[in-house]
Design a protein around this motif. Structure first.
Motif, PDB file in Angstrom:
ATOM      1  N   GLU A  38       0.830  -1.203   0.000  1.00  0.00           N
ATOM      2  CA  GLU A  38       0.000   0.000   0.000  1.00  0.00           C
ATOM      3  C   GLU A  38       0.867   1.257   0.000  1.00  0.00           C
ATOM      4  N   ARG A  39       1.985   1.230   0.727  1.00  0.00           N
ATOM      5  CA  ARG A  39       2.897   2.381   0.741  1.00  0.00           C
ATOM      6  C   ARG A  39       3.485   2.622  -0.644  1.00  0.00           C
ATOM      7  N   VAL A  40       3.872   1.553  -1.305  1.00  0.00           N
ATOM      8  CA  VAL A  40       4.421   1.673  -2.653  1.00  0.00           C
ATOM      9  C   VAL A  40       3.359   2.248  -3.595  1.00  0.00           C
ATOM     10  N   LEU A  41       2.125   1.769  -3.473  1.00  0.00           N
ATOM     11  CA  LEU A  41       1.028   2.274  -4.297  1.00  0.00           C
ATOM     12  C   LEU A  41       0.810   3.764  -4.032  1.00  0.00           C
ATOM     13  N   LEU A  42       0.835   4.174  -2.773  1.00  0.00           N
ATOM     14  CA  LEU A  42       0.619   5.579  -2.441  1.00  0.00           C
ATOM     15  C   LEU A  42       1.701   6.474  -3.024  1.00  0.00           C
ATOM     16  N   VAL A  43       2.939   6.033  -2.969  1.00  0.00           N
ATOM     17  CA  VAL A  43       4.035   6.821  -3.540  1.00  0.00           C
ATOM     18  C   VAL A  43       3.857   6.939  -5.052  1.00  0.00           C
ATOM     19  N   ARG A  76       1.722  13.249 -23.292  1.00  0.00           N
ATOM     20  CA  ARG A  76       1.783  12.946 -21.857  1.00  0.00           C
ATOM     21  C   ARG A  76       0.460  12.393 -21.361  1.00  0.00           C
ATOM     22  N   ALA A  77      -0.663  12.938 -21.843  1.00  0.00           N
ATOM     23  CA  ALA A  77      -1.977  12.449 -21.419  1.00  0.00           C
ATOM     24  C   ALA A  77      -2.197  11.008 -21.846  1.00  0.00           C
ATOM     25  N   SER A  78      -1.815  10.675 -23.091  1.00  0.00           N
ATOM     26  CA  SER A  78      -2.027   9.287 -23.540  1.00  0.00           C
ATOM     27  C   SER A  78      -1.134   8.320 -22.772  1.00  0.00           C
ATOM     28  N   ALA A  79       0.069   8.753 -22.387  1.00  0.00           N
ATOM     29  CA  ALA A  79       0.923   7.893 -21.564  1.00  0.00           C
ATOM     30  C   ALA A  79       0.335   7.731 -20.163  1.00  0.00           C
ATOM     31  N   LEU A  80      -0.290   8.775 -19.651  1.00  0.00           N
ATOM     32  CA  LEU A  80      -0.872   8.721 -18.307  1.00  0.00           C
ATOM     33  C   LEU A  80      -2.142   7.878 -18.257  1.00  0.00           C
ATOM     34  N   VAL A  81      -2.836   7.728 -19.384  1.00  0.00           N
ATOM     35  CA  VAL A  81      -4.087   6.965 -19.406  1.00  0.00           C
ATOM     36  C   VAL A  81      -3.852   5.510 -18.993  1.00  0.00           C
ATOM     37  N   SER A  82      -2.850   4.864 -19.592  1.00  0.00           N
ATOM     38  CA  SER A  82      -2.615   3.456 -19.252  1.00  0.00           C
ATOM     39  C   SER A  82      -2.162   3.306 -17.808  1.00  0.00           C
ATOM     40  N   GLU A  83      -1.359   4.238 -17.346  1.00  0.00           N
ATOM     41  CA  GLU A  83      -0.922   4.209 -15.948  1.00  0.00           C
ATOM     42  C   GLU A  83      -2.117   4.410 -15.014  1.00  0.00           C
ATOM     43  N   ASN A  84      -3.006   5.319 -15.384  1.00  0.00           N
ATOM     44  CA  ASN A  84      -4.193   5.600 -14.583  1.00  0.00           C
ATOM     45  C   ASN A  84      -5.069   4.358 -14.451  1.00  0.00           C
ATOM     46  N   LEU A  86      -4.193   1.245 -14.427  1.00  0.00           N
ATOM     47  CA  LEU A  86      -3.603   0.318 -13.449  1.00  0.00           C
ATOM     48  C   LEU A  86      -3.884   0.765 -12.015  1.00  0.00           C
ATOM     49  N   TYR A  87      -3.693   2.050 -11.751  1.00  0.00           N
ATOM     50  CA  TYR A  87      -3.928   2.567 -10.394  1.00  0.00           C
ATOM     51  C   TYR A  87      -5.406   2.504 -10.026  1.00  0.00           C
ATOM     52  N   ARG A  88      -6.283   2.787 -10.991  1.00  0.00           N
ATOM     53  CA  ARG A  88      -7.722   2.738 -10.718  1.00  0.00           C
ATOM     54  C   ARG A  88      -8.154   1.312 -10.399  1.00  0.00           C
ATOM     55  N   MET A  92      -9.645  -0.070  -6.882  1.00  0.00           N
ATOM     56  CA  MET A  92     -10.907  -0.808  -6.793  1.00  0.00           C
ATOM     57  C   MET A  92     -10.693  -2.153  -6.107  1.00  0.00           C
ATOM     58  N   HIS A  93      -9.594  -2.814  -6.438  1.00  0.00           N
ATOM     59  CA  HIS A  93      -9.297  -4.136  -5.862  1.00  0.00           C
ATOM     60  C   HIS A  93      -9.056  -4.043  -4.351  1.00  0.00           C
ATOM     61  N   THR A  94      -8.431  -2.949  -3.913  1.00  0.00           N
ATOM     62  CA  THR A  94      -8.151  -2.790  -2.483  1.00  0.00           C
ATOM     63  C   THR A  94      -9.312  -2.175  -1.724  1.00  0.00           C
ATOM     64  N   GLY A  95     -10.371  -1.789  -2.440  1.00  0.00           N
ATOM     65  CA  GLY A  95     -11.550  -1.253  -1.776  1.00  0.00           C
ATOM     66  C   GLY A  95     -11.505   0.250  -1.553  1.00  0.00           C
ATOM     67  N   ASN A  96     -10.562   0.945  -2.153  1.00  0.00           N
ATOM     68  CA  ASN A  96     -10.459   2.390  -1.997  1.00  0.00           C
ATOM     69  C   ASN A  96     -11.332   3.039  -3.077  1.00  0.00           C
ATOM     70  N   THR A  97     -12.635   3.135  -2.790  1.00  0.00           N
ATOM     71  CA  THR A  97     -13.589   3.620  -3.786  1.00  0.00           C
ATOM     72  C   THR A  97     -13.437   5.106  -4.067  1.00  0.00           C
ATOM     73  N   ALA A  98     -13.034   5.891  -3.077  1.00  0.00           N
ATOM     74  CA  ALA A  98     -12.850   7.329  -3.305  1.00  0.00           C
ATOM     75  C   ALA A  98     -11.735   7.561  -4.319  1.00  0.00           C
ATOM     76  N   MET A  99     -10.623   6.872  -4.141  1.00  0.00           N
ATOM     77  CA  MET A  99      -9.512   7.007  -5.070  1.00  0.00           C
ATOM     78  C   MET A  99      -9.916   6.488  -6.451  1.00  0.00           C
ATOM     79  N   ALA A 100     -10.591   5.361  -6.487  1.00  0.00           N
ATOM     80  CA  ALA A 100     -11.003   4.773  -7.764  1.00  0.00           C
ATOM     81  C   ALA A 100     -11.950   5.710  -8.511  1.00  0.00           C
ATOM     82  N   GLY A 101     -12.860   6.361  -7.805  1.00  0.00           N
ATOM     83  CA  GLY A 101     -13.796   7.286  -8.442  1.00  0.00           C
ATOM     84  C   GLY A 101     -13.094   8.486  -9.052  1.00  0.00           C
TER      85      GLY A 101
END
Length: 167
Positions: A38-43, A76-84, A86-88, A92-101
């Motif tokens: 979770e710390r790695v994800l947050l960073v 930059r936006a198209s590169a960020l889309v694929s990264e986004n 993964l994070y979304r 969702m998998h970890t149950g962080n619905t606010a972040m996922a939204g």
């Protein structure tokens, strides 16, 4: 009878010397791994939000009085889309619905930017800026970024005031 007694002593000694398996040790290690992950994800999410915010700020602060070339922002936006994505999905998998939204809303904006024409007419830029403002996406990203940074920071020393400290 002596054979039975000696067998009982051997079984007792073997039981004392045999390595013990602690069933409670595995969940503790799993919990530590989960917290580390979770710390790695947050960073990673914090860094990602800063980069996304920079793209949006550049577009939001652009002057709509003349044609604008947004090809670098689109890249930059198209590169960020694929990264986004993964994070979304991870949020969702970890149950962080606010972040996922928030990441879901950000993904839609990034996709829109990536698919805009590279040369934007002043009216198109105004429309895009209006969509950014009406969605409040920059504000939401800042709030999420602040929450992520707060979760990253370790708690201060226990029992000491946060203000002035005597050395």
């Amino acid at each position: 009878m002596a054979a039975f007694a000696s067998l009982l002593v051997v079984a007792f000694v073997a039981g004392r010397m045999y390595p013990k398996v602690h069933p409670k040790a595995a969940p503790v290690e799993t919990m530590a791994d989960k917290q580390g992950g979770e710390r790695v994800l947050l960073v990673a999410v914090g860094d990602f939000l800063e980069r996304s915010q920079m793209v949006l700020i550049e577009i939001d602060n652009a002057n709509p009085s003349a044609k604008l070339d947004i090809s670098s922002e689109q890249e930059r936006a198209s590169a960020l889309v694929s990264e986004n994505r993964l994070y979304r999905q991870t949020a969702m998998h970890t149950g962080n619905t606010a972040m996922a939204g928030t990441l879901d809303e950000l993904e839609r904006v990034l996709v829109d930017i990536a698919h805009e024409p590279s040369e934007m007419a002043p009216k198109d830029l105004e429309n895009l800026q209006h969509r950014l403002e009406s969605a409040g996406i920059l504000f939401k990203i800042r709030v999420l970024g602040t929450n992520v940074k707060q979760k990253q920071e370790p708690a201060g020393p226990v029992g000491r005031p946060v203000g002035r400290q005597k050395l």
